[in-house]
Write an enzyme that holds these catalytic residues in place. Sequence first.
Site, PDB file in Angstrom:
ATOM      1  N   ASP A   1       1.278  -0.072   5.589  1.00  0.00           N
ATOM      2  CA  ASP A   1       0.521   1.127   5.947  1.00  0.00           C
ATOM      3  C   ASP A   1      -0.882   0.893   5.416  1.00  0.00           C
ATOM      4  O   ASP A   1      -1.209   1.241   4.284  1.00  0.00           O
ATOM      5  CB  ASP A   1       1.166   2.362   5.337  1.00  0.00           C
ATOM      6  CG  ASP A   1       0.502   3.657   5.796  1.00  0.00           C
ATOM      7  OD1 ASP A   1      -0.485   3.579   6.544  1.00  0.00           O
ATOM      8  OD2 ASP A   1       0.960   4.735   5.391  1.00  0.00           O
TER       9      ASP A   1
ATOM     10  N   GLY B   1       3.988   7.318  -1.602  1.00  0.00           N
ATOM     11  CA  GLY B   1       5.390   6.953  -1.648  1.00  0.00           C
ATOM     12  C   GLY B   1       6.328   7.524  -0.620  1.00  0.00           C
ATOM     13  O   GLY B   1       7.534   7.307  -0.710  1.00  0.00           O
ATOM     14  N   GLY B   2       5.840   8.258   0.374  1.00  0.00           N
ATOM     15  CA  GLY B   2       6.749   8.855   1.347  1.00  0.00           C
ATOM     16  C   GLY B   2       7.622   7.829   2.049  1.00  0.00           C
ATOM     17  O   GLY B   2       8.834   8.028   2.211  1.00  0.00           O
ATOM     18  N   LYS B   3       7.044   6.706   2.445  1.00  0.00           N
ATOM     19  CA  LYS B   3       7.805   5.684   3.165  1.00  0.00           C
ATOM     20  C   LYS B   3       8.751   4.951   2.220  1.00  0.00           C
ATOM     21  O   LYS B   3       9.872   4.595   2.605  1.00  0.00           O
ATOM     22  CB  LYS B   3       6.841   4.723   3.870  1.00  0.00           C
ATOM     23  CG  LYS B   3       5.976   5.424   4.925  1.00  0.00           C
ATOM     24  CD  LYS B   3       4.930   4.475   5.499  1.00  0.00           C
ATOM     25  CE  LYS B   3       4.038   5.199   6.499  1.00  0.00           C
ATOM     26  NZ  LYS B   3       3.216   6.259   5.858  1.00  0.00           N
TER      27      LYS B   3
ATOM     28  N   CYS C   1       0.857  -1.204   0.000  1.00  0.00           N
ATOM     29  CA  CYS C   1       0.000   0.000   0.000  1.00  0.00           C
ATOM     30  C   CYS C   1       0.888   1.248   0.000  1.00  0.00           C
ATOM     31  O   CYS C   1       0.728   2.153   0.821  1.00  0.00           O
ATOM     32  CB  CYS C   1      -0.934   0.010   1.207  1.00  0.00           C
ATOM     33  SG  CYS C   1      -1.736  -1.570   1.556  1.00  0.00           S
ATOM     34  N   ALA C   2       1.835   1.304  -0.936  1.00  0.00           N
ATOM     35  CA  ALA C   2       2.949   2.250  -0.858  1.00  0.00           C
ATOM     36  C   ALA C   2       2.620   3.668  -1.291  1.00  0.00           C
ATOM     37  O   ALA C   2       3.231   4.620  -0.810  1.00  0.00           O
ATOM     38  CB  ALA C   2       4.113   1.730  -1.709  1.00  0.00           C
ATOM     39  N   ALA C   3       1.703   3.847  -2.233  1.00  0.00           N
ATOM     40  CA  ALA C   3       1.444   5.187  -2.777  1.00  0.00           C
ATOM     41  C   ALA C   3       0.857   6.107  -1.697  1.00  0.00           C
ATOM     42  O   ALA C   3       0.145   5.636  -0.818  1.00  0.00           O
ATOM     43  CB  ALA C   3       0.485   5.078  -3.957  1.00  0.00           C
TER      44      ALA C   3
ATOM     45  N   CYS D   1      -3.216   5.253   9.935  1.00  0.00           N
ATOM     46  CA  CYS D   1      -3.386   6.655  10.336  1.00  0.00           C
ATOM     47  C   CYS D   1      -4.771   6.837  10.951  1.00  0.00           C
ATOM     48  O   CYS D   1      -5.507   7.760  10.607  1.00  0.00           O
ATOM     49  CB  CYS D   1      -3.155   7.601   9.162  1.00  0.00           C
ATOM     50  SG  CYS D   1      -4.202   7.294   7.721  1.00  0.00           S
TER      51      CYS D   1
ATOM     52  N   ASP E   1      -2.724  -6.141  -5.942  1.00  0.00           N
ATOM     53  CA  ASP E   1      -3.499  -6.142  -4.706  1.00  0.00           C
ATOM     54  C   ASP E   1      -2.634  -6.762  -3.616  1.00  0.00           C
ATOM     55  O   ASP E   1      -2.293  -7.946  -3.687  1.00  0.00           O
ATOM     56  CB  ASP E   1      -4.783  -6.943  -4.910  1.00  0.00           C
ATOM     57  CG  ASP E   1      -5.685  -6.925  -3.696  1.00  0.00           C
ATOM     58  OD1 ASP E   1      -5.203  -6.590  -2.591  1.00  0.00           O
ATOM     59  OD2 ASP E   1      -6.874  -7.259  -3.831  1.00  0.00           O
TER      60      ASP E   1
END
Length: 444
Positions: A319, A261-263, A257-259, A372, A304
């Site tokens: 995340d 992309g901060g992490k 669930c990267a987008a 979050c 997915d």
Amino acid sequence: MSHPQPSSNETPGLAARRIAADILDGVLRRARPLDEQLDGRAAHLGLAHLAERDRALVRRIVASVLRRLGSLRHSLAACLDRGVPRDAPRVETALLIGAAQILLLGGPAHAAVDLSVRLAQADRHAARYAGLINAVLRRIAREGAARFAALDLALDTPEWLMRRWTDAYGADTARAIAAANATEPALDLTVKQDAAEWAAKLRGRVLPTGSVRVVPHGPVPLMPGFAEGAWWVQDAAAALPARLLGDPNGRAIVDLCAAPGGKTLQLALAGARVTALDRSEPRLGRLRENLQRCGLAAEVVAADAAEWTGGPFDGVLVDAPCSSTGTIRRHPDIAWLKRAADLTALTALQRRLIERAIGLTRPGGTIVFCTCSLEPEEGEQLVAALLADRPEVRRMPISPSEINGLDGLITPAGELRTLPCHWADPDPRLSGLDGFYAARIERI
């Protein structure tokens, strides 16, 4: 609905208010997320035809209304004997925009009244209520400021959320969270190097976590350092989970669930061999843009995360999609879009994702799970249930030294919990951080 370009003889400022009204109607009556509507790709709204100054005004109006929606509605209700007319939704929208300008944004009250009246007159259902709008907003301008300032900020949080936060954190903290959400936050940046130098250049400050906090002046892409990739926008709390993987240099890590992309950027900067995975191709486009701008590399995969197979990896960062109630200060529409019933499907998805993460992790590898969200079902309770069910994993407690000695952000169980009311500052814009939960788990 089609949205015409503003004509040259249109009343100045009316086009911006009309688009703001369309966006507010999208959130409040069609449950459309604010970011989706403010996206530059949403050309049908007419934002692209506005000057940058007017686009910024649209965002300010909409965010101000949503951030203080409960208080604005309360103030308007005091001036409406029969309530808002139900046969013309645009009446309430015009009233909210006018009241927000008078009570929150400043500027001449007569102009706010006039533009709201014109906004209603342009709608065939609302036009016959133009006199009502004029009278109510004039009364707000005369009498409303003192009453508005005295209102309880808890009005701006839906009751179901206030009950939950009171149960989870106590009444005082719940009210402090509501108060923190009432102010537009500053911008947090993760810088590649020389945080103090960039803080000075951007007239900001270095936070205890190492992020740089600034009050932006103008569009983010025009700020010094953006184009050359010296930093990226990332809330200070959101920058903490990636650090819980330890030194990732040379290690294979997948960011599920990267987008946007901060992490992923953090891990790539630290030398990890990163696989960045997300199911949304448009959001992955943003991630690729950020990687290119910042001169960093990662393998980007559209899939997915709950179904994807790969690895085994040294570390997995999850995340997970969640109710996002910890980010209301930055995304005020969330308070009015989410429902308690949403948690059932979300927690089921989160459990599937963390189960998948276990399968992707080598023995001895590390999983960091984060959301979050302020809701315990999406954090503490979910991880406790997982640890009780899965003997092949165990909690790895987080130590204060890993987050710059900030022991107030660590729970007795050794997990990370940040709240929007943390880090009070005399300048409300420089206070707070997103509400985040993170736990670290070892695959035995």
